[in-house]
Write an enzyme that holds these catalytic residues in place. Structure first.
Site, PDB file in Angstrom:
ATOM      1  N   LYS A 142     -10.526 -25.990  25.409  1.00 44.09           N
ATOM      2  CA  LYS A 142     -11.466 -25.599  24.346  1.00 44.09           C
ATOM      3  C   LYS A 142     -10.725 -25.421  23.025  1.00 44.09           C
ATOM      4  O   LYS A 142     -11.134 -25.960  21.988  1.00 44.09           O
ATOM      5  CB  LYS A 142     -12.144 -24.284  24.695  1.00 44.09           C
ATOM      6  CG  LYS A 142     -12.869 -23.604  23.516  1.00 44.09           C
ATOM      7  CD  LYS A 142     -13.558 -22.316  23.870  1.00 44.09           C
ATOM      8  CE  LYS A 142     -12.724 -21.100  23.663  1.00 44.09           C
ATOM      9  NZ  LYS A 142     -12.646 -20.560  22.288  1.00 44.09           N
ATOM     10  N   ASN A 143      -9.602 -24.701  23.053  1.00 40.95           N
ATOM     11  CA  ASN A 143      -8.943 -24.325  21.795  1.00 40.95           C
ATOM     12  C   ASN A 143      -8.126 -25.456  21.194  1.00 40.95           C
ATOM     13  O   ASN A 143      -7.582 -25.305  20.099  1.00 40.95           O
ATOM     14  CB  ASN A 143      -8.110 -23.061  21.997  1.00 40.95           C
ATOM     15  CG  ASN A 143      -9.019 -21.855  22.213  1.00 40.95           C
ATOM     16  OD1 ASN A 143     -10.217 -21.927  21.964  1.00 40.95           O
ATOM     17  ND2 ASN A 143      -8.454 -20.770  22.681  1.00 40.95           N
TER      18      ASN A 143
ATOM     19  N   ARG B 175     -10.340 -10.272  12.920  1.00 42.25           N
ATOM     20  CA  ARG B 175     -10.121 -11.721  12.806  1.00 42.25           C
ATOM     21  C   ARG B 175     -10.057 -12.195  11.341  1.00 42.25           C
ATOM     22  O   ARG B 175     -10.866 -12.970  10.868  1.00 42.25           O
ATOM     23  CB  ARG B 175     -11.208 -12.499  13.550  1.00 42.25           C
ATOM     24  CG  ARG B 175     -11.549 -12.015  14.943  1.00 42.25           C
ATOM     25  CD  ARG B 175     -10.468 -12.200  15.979  1.00 42.25           C
ATOM     26  NE  ARG B 175     -10.094 -13.567  16.253  1.00 42.25           N
ATOM     27  CZ  ARG B 175     -10.706 -14.347  17.138  1.00 42.25           C
ATOM     28  NH1 ARG B 175     -11.731 -13.883  17.791  1.00 42.25           N
ATOM     29  NH2 ARG B 175     -10.302 -15.578  17.346  1.00 42.25           N
TER      30      ARG B 175
ATOM     31  N   ARG C 237     -16.035 -18.580  15.056  1.00 46.40           N
ATOM     32  CA  ARG C 237     -14.971 -18.361  14.077  1.00 46.40           C
ATOM     33  C   ARG C 237     -14.192 -19.642  13.816  1.00 46.40           C
ATOM     34  O   ARG C 237     -13.754 -19.922  12.700  1.00 46.40           O
ATOM     35  CB  ARG C 237     -14.088 -17.284  14.684  1.00 46.40           C
ATOM     36  CG  ARG C 237     -12.876 -17.019  13.999  1.00 46.40           C
ATOM     37  CD  ARG C 237     -12.004 -16.062  14.754  1.00 46.40           C
ATOM     38  NE  ARG C 237     -10.698 -16.228  14.238  1.00 46.40           N
ATOM     39  CZ  ARG C 237     -10.367 -15.886  13.021  1.00 46.40           C
ATOM     40  NH1 ARG C 237     -11.255 -15.331  12.255  1.00 46.40           N
ATOM     41  NH2 ARG C 237      -9.168 -16.089  12.582  1.00 46.40           N
TER      42      ARG C 237
ATOM     43  N   VAL D 286      -1.479  -8.981  20.673  1.00 47.71           N
ATOM     44  CA  VAL D 286      -2.171  -9.843  19.709  1.00 47.71           C
ATOM     45  C   VAL D 286      -3.442  -9.158  19.200  1.00 47.71           C
ATOM     46  O   VAL D 286      -3.684  -9.086  18.002  1.00 47.71           O
ATOM     47  CB  VAL D 286      -2.500 -11.210  20.345  1.00 47.71           C
ATOM     48  CG1 VAL D 286      -3.165 -12.129  19.328  1.00 47.71           C
ATOM     49  CG2 VAL D 286      -1.225 -11.866  20.875  1.00 47.71           C
TER      50      VAL D 286
ATOM     51  N   CYS E 142     -15.268 -10.184  15.570  1.00 45.82           N
ATOM     52  CA  CYS E 142     -15.923 -10.341  16.875  1.00 45.82           C
ATOM     53  C   CYS E 142     -15.484  -9.164  17.744  1.00 45.82           C
ATOM     54  O   CYS E 142     -14.796  -8.263  17.281  1.00 45.82           O
ATOM     55  CB  CYS E 142     -15.540 -11.681  17.494  1.00 45.82           C
ATOM     56  SG  CYS E 142     -13.845 -11.700  18.051  1.00 45.82           S
TER      57      CYS E 142
ATOM     58  N   ARG F 286     -19.437 -20.073  26.368  1.00 43.18           N
ATOM     59  CA  ARG F 286     -18.757 -20.500  25.131  1.00 43.18           C
ATOM     60  C   ARG F 286     -17.460 -21.212  25.469  1.00 43.18           C
ATOM     61  O   ARG F 286     -17.029 -22.107  24.768  1.00 43.18           O
ATOM     62  CB  ARG F 286     -18.445 -19.282  24.254  1.00 43.18           C
ATOM     63  CG  ARG F 286     -19.644 -18.677  23.584  1.00 43.18           C
ATOM     64  CD  ARG F 286     -19.221 -17.760  22.469  1.00 43.18           C
ATOM     65  NE  ARG F 286     -18.246 -18.427  21.600  1.00 43.18           N
ATOM     66  CZ  ARG F 286     -17.622 -17.804  20.606  1.00 43.18           C
ATOM     67  NH1 ARG F 286     -17.839 -16.522  20.379  1.00 43.18           N
ATOM     68  NH2 ARG F 286     -16.759 -18.462  19.839  1.00 43.18           N
TER      69      ARG F 286
ATOM     70  N   ASP G  35      -5.448 -14.625  25.895  1.00 44.53           N
ATOM     71  CA  ASP G  35      -6.728 -15.108  26.433  1.00 44.53           C
ATOM     72  C   ASP G  35      -6.772 -15.069  27.944  1.00 44.53           C
ATOM     73  O   ASP G  35      -7.831 -15.304  28.523  1.00 44.53           O
ATOM     74  CB  ASP G  35      -6.985 -16.551  25.966  1.00 44.53           C
ATOM     75  CG  ASP G  35      -7.197 -16.618  24.475  1.00 44.53           C
ATOM     76  OD1 ASP G  35      -7.194 -17.733  23.935  1.00 44.53           O
ATOM     77  OD2 ASP G  35      -7.336 -15.558  23.845  1.00 44.53           O
TER      78      ASP G  35
HETATM   79  C1  EPZ Z   1      -6.983 -18.609  18.484  1.00 47.41           C
HETATM   80  O1  EPZ Z   1      -7.685 -17.753  17.614  1.00 47.41           O
HETATM   81  C2  EPZ Z   1      -7.859 -18.777  19.708  1.00 47.41           C
HETATM   82  N1  EPZ Z   1      -9.133 -19.371  19.290  1.00 47.41           N
HETATM   83  C3  EPZ Z   1      -8.101 -17.419  20.366  1.00 47.41           C
HETATM   84  O2  EPZ Z   1      -8.805 -17.679  21.564  1.00 47.41           O
HETATM   85  C4  EPZ Z   1      -6.753 -16.806  20.733  1.00 47.41           C
HETATM   86  O3  EPZ Z   1      -6.961 -15.522  21.256  1.00 47.41           O
HETATM   87  C5  EPZ Z   1      -5.858 -16.726  19.490  1.00 47.41           C
HETATM   88  O4  EPZ Z   1      -5.734 -18.026  18.890  1.00 47.41           O
HETATM   89  C6  EPZ Z   1      -4.456 -16.237  19.816  1.00 47.41           C
HETATM   90  O5  EPZ Z   1      -3.872 -17.119  20.740  1.00 47.41           O
HETATM   91  C7  EPZ Z   1      -9.159 -20.689  19.056  1.00 47.41           C
HETATM   92  O6  EPZ Z   1      -8.151 -21.377  19.146  1.00 47.41           O
HETATM   93  C8  EPZ Z   1     -10.499 -21.267  18.696  1.00 47.41           C
HETATM   94  P1  EPZ Z   1      -4.680 -16.364  15.429  1.00 47.41           P
HETATM   95  P2  EPZ Z   1      -7.163 -17.561  16.099  1.00 47.41           P
HETATM   96  O7  EPZ Z   1      -4.980 -16.851  14.047  1.00 47.41           O
HETATM   97  O8  EPZ Z   1      -6.607 -18.853  15.598  1.00 47.41           O
HETATM   98  C9  EPZ Z   1      -3.963 -12.403  12.979  1.00 47.41           C
HETATM   99  C10 EPZ Z   1     -10.505 -17.507  23.144  1.00 47.41           C
HETATM  100  O9  EPZ Z   1     -10.689 -16.595  23.959  1.00 47.41           O
HETATM  101  N2  EPZ Z   1      -4.365 -13.229  11.823  1.00 47.41           N
HETATM  102  O10 EPZ Z   1      -3.554 -16.986  16.185  1.00 47.41           O
HETATM  103  O11 EPZ Z   1      -8.228 -16.915  15.315  1.00 47.41           O
HETATM  104  C11 EPZ Z   1      -5.117 -12.160  13.948  1.00 47.41           C
HETATM  105  O12 EPZ Z   1      -5.884 -11.059  13.547  1.00 47.41           O
HETATM  106  C12 EPZ Z   1     -10.140 -17.165  21.714  1.00 47.41           C
HETATM  107  O13 EPZ Z   1     -10.533 -18.738  23.409  1.00 47.41           O
HETATM  108  C13 EPZ Z   1      -4.209 -12.711  10.543  1.00 47.41           C
HETATM  109  O14 EPZ Z   1      -3.763 -11.580  10.360  1.00 47.41           O
HETATM  110  O15 EPZ Z   1      -5.987 -16.518  16.317  1.00 47.41           O
HETATM  111  C14 EPZ Z   1      -4.388 -11.927  15.252  1.00 47.41           C
HETATM  112  O16 EPZ Z   1      -3.943 -10.580  15.295  1.00 47.41           O
HETATM  113  C15 EPZ Z   1     -10.249 -15.673  21.411  1.00 47.41           C
HETATM  114  N3  EPZ Z   1      -4.567 -13.485   9.473  1.00 47.41           N
HETATM  115  C16 EPZ Z   1      -3.165 -12.844  15.146  1.00 47.41           C
HETATM  116  O17 EPZ Z   1      -2.992 -13.119  13.749  1.00 47.41           O
HETATM  117  C17 EPZ Z   1      -5.042 -14.756   9.636  1.00 47.41           C
HETATM  118  O18 EPZ Z   1      -5.323 -15.435   8.615  1.00 47.41           O
HETATM  119  C18 EPZ Z   1      -3.324 -14.174  15.879  1.00 47.41           C
HETATM  120  O19 EPZ Z   1      -4.505 -14.774  15.391  1.00 47.41           O
HETATM  121  C19 EPZ Z   1      -5.193 -15.265  10.940  1.00 47.41           C
HETATM  122  C20 EPZ Z   1      -4.842 -14.488  12.018  1.00 47.41           C
END
Ligand code: EPZ
Length: 424
Positions: A22-23, A121, A92, A331, A116, A401, A309
């Protein structure tokens, strides 16, 4: 709203095929917009998030058709429309259209994604990276308004890592924009998840010049245009981890086909530490356990660490282990929504900020439980499979989802599980 009913206590046994990731599918679908000719993305799973991304890129003018097992995306109608809150709020990952809109048309209007259940996020790192490539960005009335210089985005040397570590989303968004920016870019502190490398593989197959994907420094030489191509998405690392946890905690024996053992090395190591057996081959995994699992300590971290995840699913397995386990979530420190529902099934779990203590119990008892987010839902289904008696999991739209007909996969593996529709 559909629910899933399970008669628990039966070991999972047999063979099952792992679906497309998915991701990885979501950024691939957005990246198809960067090309000036159609792409065929193969092995894309039938998931609600894929439907939502399909609606989003169709709203922006692309033509999307489902073929057997994949989707054909024709970006020729792609225009600089707005990505509206109505669509972005559903998922998102819709923010992935920001990079392509900016790279192809020099401006973008994309609604800010909401938070969420697992956290706020933010997208500050996405915007930081795009600004480094020359974009002017302002936030107004809940929308990102971005515009590139008249001569287009230009390559830059930028650190994408934030205080919470690397960002998968920011890495993907900025990588897509850099692929068509003028000149050389060095993206530092990039996420190393398999789906980032998969996106880079697809971009390169379309003509992009990218080195270092999968590491924490990615170099890009921008090109003038990208051509659509056929590309097969990688297997889903999180579905693999989910099914491995299910095989082990039900003391079953399951052969997973079409997976990438190299993407789940830390999950395999942890399962072996818990007393499960795992036999790896190049694209299969044989996973099971004969006895009750053992408690371990677990700490989630960006790849190649233990994936956040898969944390809820392993917590469900550890709730039945012998001994006391510690789970630290680095995370998303609040990602413990599943704890209350697991405790209602007889688990003994307490949470203090960012970490959980799981005192293993002999048995879980079936109950009616409420899904709350995608991976928490999977954890409750796993608990229901191992519990005594009947479990009904409500609000399974969360599950849909990110998992394609998960209940059918478990039924093939011998579970007594059924989906009950609205009328049921
Ligand atoms: C991706 O989300 C995945 N979603 C998430 O999977 C997964 O949990 C996450 O990566 C971490 O592996 C998809 O790929 C669609 P991040 P993403 O940006 O890209 C902070 C699932 O269950 N951050 O790597 O949104 C954030 O708050 C979903 O399939 C900032 O501070 O995650 C988090 O603490 C849930 N500023 C950390 O970084 C930003 O601009 C990692 O977030 C972006 C993120």
């Amino acid at each position: 709203m559909d629910r899933i009913r399970i008669e628990g206590g039966r070991p999972l046994a047999g063979e099952v095929e792992i679906g497309g990731a998915k991701n990885a599918s979501l950024p691939l679908m957005a990246a198809a917009l960067l090309a000036d000719s159609p792409s065929l993305l193969e092995h894309i799973p039938h998931l609600q998030d894929v439907v939502t991304m399909t609606r989003m890129i169709e709203h922006l003018g692309a033509d999307v058709t489902r073929t057997n097992g994949g989707i054909r995306i024709d970006p020729s109608g792609f225009a600089d429309a707005e990505a509206p809150y109505e669509l972005v709020r559903r998922m998102r990952a819709s923010i992935y259209v920001l990079g392509p809109l900016l790279a192809r048309f020099g401006h973008a209007r994309v609604s800010l994604p909401g938070g969420c259940a697992i956290g706020t996020r933010p997208i500050d790192l996405h915007l930081h990276g795009l600004r480094a490539l020359g974009a002017e960005i302002r936030i107004e009335h809940g929308y990102v308004h971005a515009s590139a210089p008249s001569e287009g985005l230009r390559g830059a040397d930028v650190v994408l890592e934030g205080p919470n570590g690397p960002s998968v989303g920011a890495t993907c968004n900025v990588l897509m924009a850099a692929a068509l920016a003028r000149g050389h870019s060095v993206l530092r502190g990039t996420a190393r998840e398999p789906h980032v490398a998969d996106l880079a593989g697809y971009l390169s197959a379309m003509g992009a010049s990218i080195r270092g994907a999968g590491t924490d420094v990615i170099e890009v030489d921008g090109v003038d245009r990208l051509s659509g191509t056929t590309y097969r998405v990688i297997p889903d690392q999180i579905e693999t981890g989910t099914l491995m946890a299910g095989a082990a905690m039900t003391r079953g024996r399951v052969l997973l086909r079409g997976c990438r053992p190299d993407h789940v090395q830390v999950e395999i190591a942890k399962l072996r530490e818990m007393g499960a057996y795992v036999e790896e081959d190049n694209d299969t995994l044989l996973v099971g356990a004969d006895d009750r699992l053992r408690a371990i300590s677990l700490r989630t971290a960006p790849y190649p660490g233990f994936p956040t995840d898969t944390q809820a699913q392993f917590m469900a397995a550890l709730s039945l282990a012998v001994g006391e386990s510690r789970i630290t979530e680095t995370v998303y420190p609040d990602r413990f929504i599943h704890v209350a529902e697991l405790n209602r099934m007889g688990a003994d779990i307490t949470v203090e900020l960012g970490s959980a203590t799981v005192r293993g119990v002999e048995r879980l008892s079936g109950a009616t439980v409420m899904a709350s987010d995608l991976r928490a839902s999977a954890a409750l289904i796993l608990a229901g499979l191992a519990a005594e008696g009947t479990t009904e999991c409500l609000r399974v739209y969360h599950l849909d989802r990110g998992y394609e007909r998960l209940e059918e996969k478990f039924r093939v593996l011998g579970a007594k599980i059924e989906r009950i529709g609205e009328k049921g």
